[in-house]
Design an enzyme around this catalytic site. Structure first.
Site, PDB file in Angstrom:
ATOM      1  CG  ASP A   1      -2.267   0.595   0.993  1.00  0.00           C
ATOM      2  OD1 ASP A   1      -2.316   1.682   0.353  1.00  0.00           O
ATOM      3  OD2 ASP A   1      -3.267   0.014   1.417  1.00  0.00           O
TER       4      ASP A   1
ATOM      5  CE1 TYR B   1     -14.818   2.676  -6.786  1.00  0.00           C
ATOM      6  CE2 TYR B   1     -17.096   2.179  -7.352  1.00  0.00           C
ATOM      7  CZ  TYR B   1     -15.905   1.813  -6.742  1.00  0.00           C
ATOM      8  OH  TYR B   1     -15.801   0.605  -6.103  1.00  0.00           O
TER       9      TYR B   1
END
Length: 244
Positions: A37, A152
């Site tokens: 991450d 999105y």
């Protein structure tokens, strides 16, 4: 269970939420797990808790040099790469009239470009391992239209399409590529929505509830495993029937 014993799995965006649940499920089933991450103490702590079969790598999915470094570290640590889960993603709801170029570009870079680069840079490591499985996390918003999520939704439809292209292109190398389409899953991401929107997400699903990260992880592991050996280019909804 040890479906993944001796195999190495990379899960992007695995510091928390759905990605962490996926990484944990793979670890519990015997895999070497590479968590990654952007800078994240949660991801480091999770990898440390797992022990010697897990490592954490700081990684930015939007940067090609970061992908090169990630897979170099994967092969250094475990010698192979068998599974890539392109899980990293962002969601910022906004109406069309309120969607700025900056929001659209940021969403594209993480959700769509990040997935493309992941597939691109997984090819050679997976070929060296004799094949592999890529699972791209799309969304129910990549199966039907959803208001106030044009940036999105656009990227998640794109992930769905890229999955099919990659499935056709990579099959000769023994690499399968499938997409998973979660609906309203009870993670931190839902906090971006209004309470009304989240109630709608549960009420509109035939199963009348939100899903869990663990339920998504179970399907991801199935698609990554040899049990789905004759599946590629498939799109699997994990949404309580929301996208019917």
């Amino acid at each position: 269970m040890a479906r993944f014993e001796g195999k190495t799995v990379v899960v992007t965006g695995s510091a928390r939420g759905q990605g962490a649940a996926e990484a944990q499920r793979f670890f519990d089933e015997g895999a070497n797990v590479v968590l990654n991450d952007v800078l994240s103490p949660e991801g480091e702590a999770l990898a440390a808790k797992m022990g010697k079969r897990a490592i954490y790598v700081t990684h930015d999915v939007t940067r090609e040099d970061s992908w090169r470094a990630l897979f170099k570290e994967v092969e250094r640590a475990f010698g192979r790469c068998d599974v890539l889960v392109n899980n990293a993603g962002i969601y910022v709801p906004a109406a069309i009239a309120e969607t700025t170029p900056e929001l659209a570009e940021k969403t594209f870079r993480v959700n769509q470009l990040g997935t493309l680069l992941g597939m691109k840079h997984a090819i050679e490591p997976m070929k060296r391992s004799g094949g592999g499985s890529i699972v791209n996390i799309s969304s129910s918003a990549g199966l039907r239209g959803f208001a106030n999520a044009i940036a999105y939704g656009a990227t998640k439809w794109a992930v769905r399409g890229m999955t099919k292209v990659a499935a056709a292109e990579l099959a000769p190398h023994g690499i399968r590529v499938n997409s998973v389409h979660p609906g309203f899953i009870a993670t931190e991401m839902l906090k971006a929505n209004s309470e009304e929107t989240n109630r709608f997400g549960a009420d509109a699903a035939p199963l009348k509830r939100h899903g869990t990260a663990e339920e998504v992880a179970a399907i991801v592991c199935f698609l990554a495993s040899d049990e789905s050996a004759f599946m590629t280019g498939a799109e699997v909804a994990v949404d309580g029937g929301w996208a019917i």
